[in-house]
Scaffold this motif. Sequence first.
Motif, short mmCIF file in Angstrom:
data_model
loop_
_atom_site.label_atom_id
_atom_site.label_comp_id
_atom_site.label_asym_id
_atom_site.label_seq_id
_atom_site.Cartn_x
_atom_site.Cartn_y
_atom_site.Cartn_z
N ALA A 106 0.69 39.31 -66.52
CA ALA A 106 1.10 39.46 -67.92
C ALA A 106 -0.11 39.35 -68.85
O ALA A 106 -0.98 38.50 -68.66
CB ALA A 106 2.11 38.37 -68.29
N ALA A 107 -0.16 40.23 -69.85
CA ALA A 107 -1.23 40.18 -70.85
C ALA A 107 -0.82 39.38 -72.07
O ALA A 107 -1.65 39.00 -72.90
CB ALA A 107 -1.60 41.60 -71.29
N GLY A 108 0.48 39.12 -72.20
CA GLY A 108 1.02 38.38 -73.33
C GLY A 108 2.52 38.26 -73.15
O GLY A 108 3.08 38.72 -72.14
N PHE A 109 3.17 37.66 -74.13
CA PHE A 109 4.60 37.37 -73.99
C PHE A 109 5.36 37.68 -75.27
O PHE A 109 4.78 37.82 -76.35
CB PHE A 109 4.79 35.90 -73.59
N VAL A 110 6.68 37.79 -75.09
CA VAL A 110 7.60 38.09 -76.19
C VAL A 110 8.68 37.02 -76.17
O VAL A 110 9.38 36.86 -75.16
CB VAL A 110 8.24 39.48 -76.02
N PHE A 111 8.83 36.27 -77.26
CA PHE A 111 9.85 35.23 -77.33
C PHE A 111 10.03 34.82 -78.79
O PHE A 111 9.38 35.34 -79.68
CB PHE A 111 9.48 34.03 -76.46
N GLY A 112 10.90 33.85 -79.00
CA GLY A 112 11.19 33.37 -80.35
C GLY A 112 12.64 32.92 -80.42
O GLY A 112 13.53 33.59 -79.89
N PHE A 113 12.88 31.79 -81.06
CA PHE A 113 14.21 31.19 -81.01
C PHE A 113 14.70 30.75 -82.39
O PHE A 113 13.90 30.45 -83.28
CB PHE A 113 14.18 29.98 -80.07
N LEU A 114 16.02 30.73 -82.51
CA LEU A 114 16.68 30.18 -83.68
C LEU A 114 17.43 28.92 -83.28
O LEU A 114 17.85 28.79 -82.12
CB LEU A 114 17.68 31.20 -84.27
N ASP A 115 17.61 28.01 -84.24
CA ASP A 115 18.43 26.84 -83.95
C ASP A 115 19.89 27.13 -84.27
O ASP A 115 20.25 28.26 -84.65
CB ASP A 115 17.91 25.61 -84.70
N GLY A 116 20.73 26.12 -84.12
CA GLY A 116 22.16 26.31 -84.33
C GLY A 116 22.54 26.68 -85.75
O GLY A 116 23.64 27.21 -85.99
N GLU A 117 21.64 26.44 -86.69
CA GLU A 117 21.90 26.78 -88.09
C GLU A 117 21.34 28.14 -88.47
O GLU A 117 21.46 28.57 -89.61
CB GLU A 117 21.29 25.70 -89.01
N GLY A 118 20.70 28.80 -87.52
CA GLY A 118 20.15 30.13 -87.80
C GLY A 118 18.75 30.11 -88.38
O GLY A 118 18.27 31.14 -88.85
#
Length: 225
Positions: A88-100
């Motif tokens: 892998a040269a890099g990654f894709v991710f990102g998250f929200l909490d329960g409130e958006g």
Amino acid sequence: MTGSLLEVIALDVRDAVAAEEGGADRLEIVADMSADGLTPAPETVAAISKECTLPQMVMLRSNAGFTVGPDELDRLRRSAKELSEAGAAGFVFGFLDGEGAVDRGATEALIHAVAPLPWTFHRAVDHAADVQAGWRAVRLLPNLATVLSAGSPKGVGGGLPILRTRAEAGDGALIMAGGGLRREHVPVLHDYGVKAFHVGGAVRESWESPVQRARVAEWRRLLDA
């Protein structure tokens, strides 16, 4: 690389090779598009590395939503190490909490796990309860390369006003436009200063069909026009 970056979703070696032959600059490697893209197997990344020279940005996501629990996060950390070793040269991710809101704790945990590799915050930002606040939070995160965004959960067609606002706020260089991207959107986004574009379904008949080299080449010519 040419003036505009073209990233193509690839599920396997055949997709990756077709994308490279068609003129793509970069790949996003995912599994299970029925769930909108989940973490692929390290074996997939390793196999692509043997046959394709394009950089692989690999998805780190364990469910079809945008939240992540502690156990899932631990598994994603371990996956990041295995995927890095696979090529892998890099990654894709990102998250929200329960409130958006952007879940900075979970996102930063993965930033540290993948460092020093670059990463893309994916379309979770389009689903934030407050999109403007979501962008403000995302743009402050370290080692951020791009933000994959349509501007709207409904796709680029409905999100152009948001993308324009973000570009005018100075985020044009961060935006990778994707999610329902159509050819007619490209000149508009170029006018906004957006120079990175992400395609998936547009370069294949369906998610059960492989990437078509000729369709990738059409997008390459469009971005270079």
